[in-house]
Write an enzyme that holds these catalytic residues in place. Structure first.
Site, PDB file in Angstrom:
ATOM      1  N   GLY A 173       0.862  -1.133  -0.084  1.00 51.57           N
ATOM      2  CA  GLY A 173       0.077  -0.018  -0.187  1.00 51.57           C
ATOM      3  C   GLY A 173       0.787   1.209  -0.003  1.00 51.57           C
ATOM      4  O   GLY A 173       2.046   1.234   0.109  1.00 51.57           O
ATOM      5  N   PHE A 176       1.129   3.385   2.230  1.00 54.66           N
ATOM      6  CA  PHE A 176       1.457   3.767   3.501  1.00 54.66           C
ATOM      7  C   PHE A 176       2.417   2.548   3.918  1.00 54.66           C
ATOM      8  O   PHE A 176       3.129   2.656   4.898  1.00 54.66           O
ATOM      9  CB  PHE A 176       0.570   4.048   4.509  1.00 54.66           C
ATOM     10  CG  PHE A 176      -0.481   5.170   4.184  1.00 54.66           C
ATOM     11  CD1 PHE A 176       0.170   6.308   4.438  1.00 54.66           C
ATOM     12  CD2 PHE A 176      -1.761   4.983   3.821  1.00 54.66           C
ATOM     13  CE1 PHE A 176      -0.905   7.618   4.098  1.00 54.66           C
ATOM     14  CE2 PHE A 176      -2.438   5.960   3.545  1.00 54.66           C
ATOM     15  CZ  PHE A 176      -1.895   7.395   3.850  1.00 54.66           C
ATOM     16  N   VAL A 228       1.187  -4.867   3.623  1.00 59.06           N
ATOM     17  CA  VAL A 228       0.656  -5.455   4.707  1.00 59.06           C
ATOM     18  C   VAL A 228       0.901  -6.793   4.634  1.00 59.06           C
ATOM     19  O   VAL A 228       1.134  -7.517   3.574  1.00 59.06           O
ATOM     20  CB  VAL A 228      -0.731  -5.160   4.238  1.00 59.06           C
ATOM     21  CG1 VAL A 228      -1.703  -5.888   5.427  1.00 59.06           C
ATOM     22  CG2 VAL A 228      -1.141  -3.862   3.900  1.00 59.06           C
ATOM     23  N   ASP A 238      -9.398   8.507   0.353  1.00 58.25           N
ATOM     24  CA  ASP A 238      -8.921   7.162  -0.561  1.00 58.25           C
ATOM     25  C   ASP A 238      -9.636   6.207  -0.685  1.00 58.25           C
ATOM     26  O   ASP A 238      -9.583   4.888  -0.772  1.00 58.25           O
ATOM     27  CB  ASP A 238      -7.530   6.733  -0.194  1.00 58.25           C
ATOM     28  CG  ASP A 238      -7.134   5.904  -1.448  1.00 58.25           C
ATOM     29  OD1 ASP A 238      -7.278   5.979  -2.626  1.00 58.25           O
ATOM     30  OD2 ASP A 238      -6.051   5.208  -1.323  1.00 58.25           O
ATOM     31  N   LYS A 254       0.159  -3.847   9.336  1.00 52.41           N
ATOM     32  CA  LYS A 254       0.510  -2.739   8.222  1.00 52.41           C
ATOM     33  C   LYS A 254       1.964  -2.216   8.749  1.00 52.41           C
ATOM     34  O   LYS A 254       1.793  -1.646   9.787  1.00 52.41           O
ATOM     35  CB  LYS A 254      -0.390  -1.807   8.075  1.00 52.41           C
ATOM     36  CG  LYS A 254      -0.157  -0.961   6.996  1.00 52.41           C
ATOM     37  CD  LYS A 254      -1.398  -0.249   6.555  1.00 52.41           C
ATOM     38  CE  LYS A 254      -1.312   0.140   5.344  1.00 52.41           C
ATOM     39  NZ  LYS A 254      -2.633   0.037   4.508  1.00 52.41           N
TER      40      LYS A 254
END
Ligand SMILES: *[C@@H]1O[C@H](CO)[C@@H](O)[C@H](O)[C@H]1NC(C)=O
Ligand SMILES: *[C@@H]1O[C@H](CO)[C@@H](O)[C@H](O)[C@H]1NC(C)=O
Ligand SMILES: *[C@@H]1O[C@H](CO)[C@@H](O)[C@H](O)[C@H]1NC(C)=O
Ligand SMILES: *[C@@H]1O[C@H](CO)[C@@H](O)[C@H](O)[C@H]1NC(C)=O
Ligand SMILES: *[C@@H]1O[C@H](CO)[C@@H](O)[C@H](O)[C@H]1NC(C)=O
Ligand SMILES: *[C@@H]1O[C@H](CO)[C@@H](O)[C@H](O)[C@H]1NC(C)=O
Length: 820
Positions: A512, A514, A517, A627, A530
């Site tokens: 992702g 950020f 995962v 998002d 995450k």
């Protein structure tokens, strides 16, 4: 006789194909005919079938009625408490004395109870599922119904069948569950109307309540969704305030049934369009808050809160120890005693299923202010409210004694507000803090808030900032009711390493924006981990505060954050793990898309809308997702949607946005024009994304990469054109053609288009979106042309291959977009 001739024809047909034993006669049984094992009556249009059967693994025989297309679904049993072993001869017949009997080895074990006796009795199975014994006197005269199975319900309530609670007339009809799947004898649960002056429907186990649908509020039962609705629109007959009969009218085009099962769950089932499969339309109790009195006296159950049970303002847990251990059954007690002579006060709790009406007083014409005065007059009165929501709230309902089984209700604008009596002292100190779900309301009370701040001396700095103010207020509540602010579990780095096999590549389930995962394992529980990248700009305390705030956002349509881990520069978030894939892997997949029937898709749409409403409005912080997209919606084992990655943009994106100009967190295809171009985000940019997701769910097509090259339009443009030409249904995913509900599809498309309007001010807010989706016959605004984006970049559109699963992100910086 016409019918007789038909039967003869049928007999002839059957005879010719060696089905001699079935030759009884279509849907009717005449005197001197019998039905034995293997023979059945079939209603005229092949809807229902009647005969002897053995349920499940049982070797006992029962006479029953079932759907011809789904023979496992038995809706009525004659001899439910008189099983017949399969070793014995059994038959159904109209006996010489003209009553219907079942005889076992020559002995009558069951007979119908009827007041009259027919001169010329005929037994007939109707397409409604009703088995009737009529007196067919002659061709021209109407037939008298001597007896009907609808008067003797078992566990299933069919359209056309009455539930009755007319105690004055000595008439009661209700459902009793089967004991087990293979034993239709009386089980533990009863579903019935309860009439103590104000009516409700209840599920009982013996005399104990299991579930209450809520009191009759003039339009519907206050603890369940409003009706009429597309699937439930009963006719109700009242005698004064008492509901004496309730009947869902028969409609030959929709098959539905309500069944109370052996564990006391009430199901409303609807048959699909092909009429070969039953789908669950609703089930009660829906959640732990629907169970009877989960929070004890003076407690209120709020399903979306981390700690479900709260005490009303002015009350504290009876046993703090039990409460801390999440045993809420003892409920709450007053912090300060009432002082009737000096005058008590009332605390308003908005949007609730009212407490059970055990000891109460009702006047249907009084106003709310008269009601309050009435309650104040009687020192034993504990609460008052408008019983009816009609005419903007009417009547007066007073409660005496404990307030039991109160819960929140989903309806955004529920008018069911209750006023709870507390000591006058209590009110001046705490000012309705526990009713603060509604932020709009809080804004209207600035004066009171400042007053509180002076009493407690801690809130002054908060007054200038809504967010901080709310946090501080919650702290105050926490001191009053300790367990409220659960610390977020901080996991040890070594634990996370062990769970993810040292962040092994094999455990990666998504990559992702950020960070990646990983799938992990805590002893028995599966988790999703995450690992956040480049968050070093953020201080430790700041990170913890933000994560605790995100963890507080708990809602059935949001993925649950279980905890976090901090080690040096490393920041890790631990989520619940959902084994199913994300929504895009269903909607855009050739095979899996067929699992999502229209009712399921509609549920998913409403679920996403609820989750987003919670983020935007219901929760204590306003969260803009920034998002939202189809791949960010995860599905649980029952295909219920859960929004993921919420709160991260707030926590991390915002900081980056200030650090690097023009960095926009979002995904092509879902971004509102003003956000993509100017970085302007608001709840309305989320609404735009919601609109795209909604249209993708209905059409099964991706907005981005949409390939309709007759005109090379985007999905939004395509939807808009078809909508304008009144060809909305052509938009719909083809695989929905057997299950769709036209009015819902049309509504969804219209709401979708309203959400993707070019100008933010033309888009609705979430409460209206939910209202428009959920209200059959609501008048919706006409959409204008949507806002489109032309993409200049040529990055690829990802597809749902086996390797790509949940949590995948396509977040990116966007610099080359243009609006039309
Ligand atoms: C039924 O059968 C009995 C004897 O078998 C006969 O006496 C009687 O008339 C019959 N009844 C009808 C309605 O056919
Ligand atoms: C009819 O006859 C059956 C036995 O044949 C008997 O059990 C039942 O009580 C009778 N019913 C009436 C109303 O006489
Ligand atoms: C018939 O009525 C009697 C008395 O009202 C009752 O005890 C019996 O269970 C009833 N039988 C059936 C088959 O409903
Ligand atoms: C049919 O039944 C009605 C009512 O019982 C009666 O008035 C009429 O005379 C009967 N007709 C014939 C043809 O038997
Ligand atoms: C209900 O209240 C109204 C207005 O106070 C009053 O006139 C009426 O008599 C009351 N009815 C009952 C049944 O108490
Ligand atoms: C209040 O309740 C108590 C105990 O149940 C009873 O003795 C008393 O009469 C009640 N008072 C009023 C005003 O109803």
């Amino acid at each position: 006789m016409a019918l007789f001739q038909l039967n003869t024809v049928l007999c002839a047909l059957l005879l010719s194909s060696n089905f001699l034993e079935f030759c009884v006669g279509g849907d009717t049984l005449l005197p001197n005919q019998t039905i034995v094992v293997g023979q059945t009556l079939i209603s005229e249009n092949q809807v229902f079938e009647m005969g002897f059967f053995s349920p499940g693994k049982s070797r006992n025989r029962y006479l029953g009625i079932w759907y011809k297309s789904t023979p496992d679904i038995v809706v009525w049993v004659a001899n439910r408490n008189e099983p017949i072993p399969d070793s014995e001869e059994v038959l159904l017949a109209i006996a010489a004395n003209r009553t219907l009997v079942i005889s076992r080895a020559g002995r009558v074990i069951w007979w119908m109870n009827a007041s009259g006796v027919a001169a010329n009795p005929v037994l007939q199975l109707l397409d409604t599922g009703n088995l009737v014994l009529v007196d067919r006197k002659n061709e021209s005269s109407p037939q008298d119904c001597i007896w009907q199975s609808f008067d003797y319900p078992t566990d299933t309530w069919l359209p056309g069948m009455k539930m009755i609670a007319d105690i004055d007339a000595g008439e009661e009809k209700y459902m009793i569950s089967w004991k087990d799947l293979d034993d239709p004898s009386y089980g533990d649960y009863v579903f019935r109307i309860e009439n103590h002056g104000l009516s409700q429907t209840v599920i009982l186990r013996g005399t104990k309540k299991r579930f209450r649908a809520g009191h009759w509020n003039g339009i519907y039962f206050g603890g369940t969704p409003p009706f009429p609705n597309p699937i439930f629109n009963p006719e109700m007959i009242f005698k004064g305030e008492k509901l004496i009969s309730m009947l869902e009218p028969y409609d030959s085009s929709i098959f539905k049934r309500v069944t109370v099962d052996k564990s006391g769950m009430l199901y409303l089932y609807i048959m699909n369009a092909r009429k070969d499969k039953w789908n669950i339309a609703s089930v009660y109790p829906r959640d732990p808050c629907d169970e009877y009195s989960p929070c004890g006296p003076y407690g209120i159950c709020r399903i979306d809160r981390a700690i479900r049970c709260e005490c009303f303002t002015g009350f504290a847990p009876k046993s703090q120890q039990d409460w801390d251990l999440q045993d809420w059954s003892n409920g709450c007690i007053r912090i300060r005693p009432l002082n009737c002579q000096r005058g008590d006060r009332f605390v308003e709790v908005r949007g609730v299923k009212y407490p059970d009406i055990l000891q109460f007083w009702l006047n249907s014409s009084m106003s709310l202010s008269e009601c309050k005065a009435e309650c104040l007059k009687n020192c034993n009165c504990t609460a008052y409210a408008n019983p009816y929501i009609t005419s903007g709230g009417s009547g007066c309902l007073l409660w005496f004694g404990d307030l039991i089984d109160t819960r929140d209700v989903n309806e955004a604008d529920s008018k069911q507000n209750i006023y709870i009596r507390v000591s006058a002292l209590e009110v001046s100190e705490t000012v309705e803090l526990s009713t603060d779900l509604d932020k709009e309301k809080e804004k209207k009370r600035p004066i009171k808030l400042i007053l509180i701040s002076m009493v407690s001396g801690v809130l002054v700095s908060g007054i200038f900032n809504g967010g901080i103010l709310l946090m501080t207020r919650r702290k105050m509540r926490a001191t009053q009711k300790k367990n409220e602010d659960l610390e977020l579990p901080l996991f040890k780095w070594t634990t996370i390493l062990a769970a993810t096999n040292n962040f092994s590549k094999e455990n990666v389930i998504g990559e992702g924006g950020f960070g990646p995962v990983y799938r992990g394992n805590f002893s028995a529980e599966e988790i999703a981990v995450k690992r956040l990248s480049r968050t070093s700009g953020q201080g430790l305390e700041e990170f913890k505060t933000e994560v605790i705030l995100i963890a507080k956002l708990q809602h059935r349509n949001l993925i649950r954050l279980l905890g976090c881990c901090i080690e040096g520069e490393e920041r890790v978030l631990v989520y619940e793990y959902l084994p199913n894939k994300s929504l895009d892997c269903f909607v855009f997949d050739q095979i899996r898309r067929t699992l999502l029937t229209w009712p399921k898709r509609f549920d998913i749409i409403v679920g996403i809308a609820r989750g987003l409403l919670y983020l935007h409005r219901d929760s204590r912080l306003k969260i803009i997702h920034r998002d939202l997209k189809t791949s960010n919606i995860l599905l649980d084992g029952n295909l219920n949607p859960k929004i993921s990655d919420f709160g991260l943009a707030r926590t991390f994106g915002e900081n980056q946005a200030t650090a690097r100009t023009k960095r926009v967190v979002g995904t092509y295809g879902y971004m509102a024009p003003e956000y993509a171009m100017n970085g302007k985000f608001s709840v309305k940019s989320d609404i735009f994304s919601m609109g795209v997701v909604l249209l993708e769910i209905v059409t099964g097509k991706k907005n981005r990469g949409f390939d309709h090259c007759a005109h090379c339009h985007s999905l939004l443009e395509h939807a808009w054109l078809l909508w304008k030409e009144n060809k909305t249904l052509e938009l719909m995913d083809e695989c929905l053609k057997d299950t769709f509900v036209e009015s819902e599809v049309r509504r969804c498309v219209q709401v979708g288009l309203l959400c993707v309007q070019k100008y933010a001010e033309d888009r609705p807010v979430m409460p209206s979106v939910l209202f428009m989706l959920g209200t059959e016959g609501a008048v919706l605004p006409e959409p204008k042309e949507p806002g489109f984006l032309i993409e200049r970049s040529s990055s690829t559109v990802r597809s749902c291959t086996a390797a790509s699963t949940n949590y995948e992100k396509e977040t990116m910086s966007i610099t080359d977009l243009e609006a039309r």
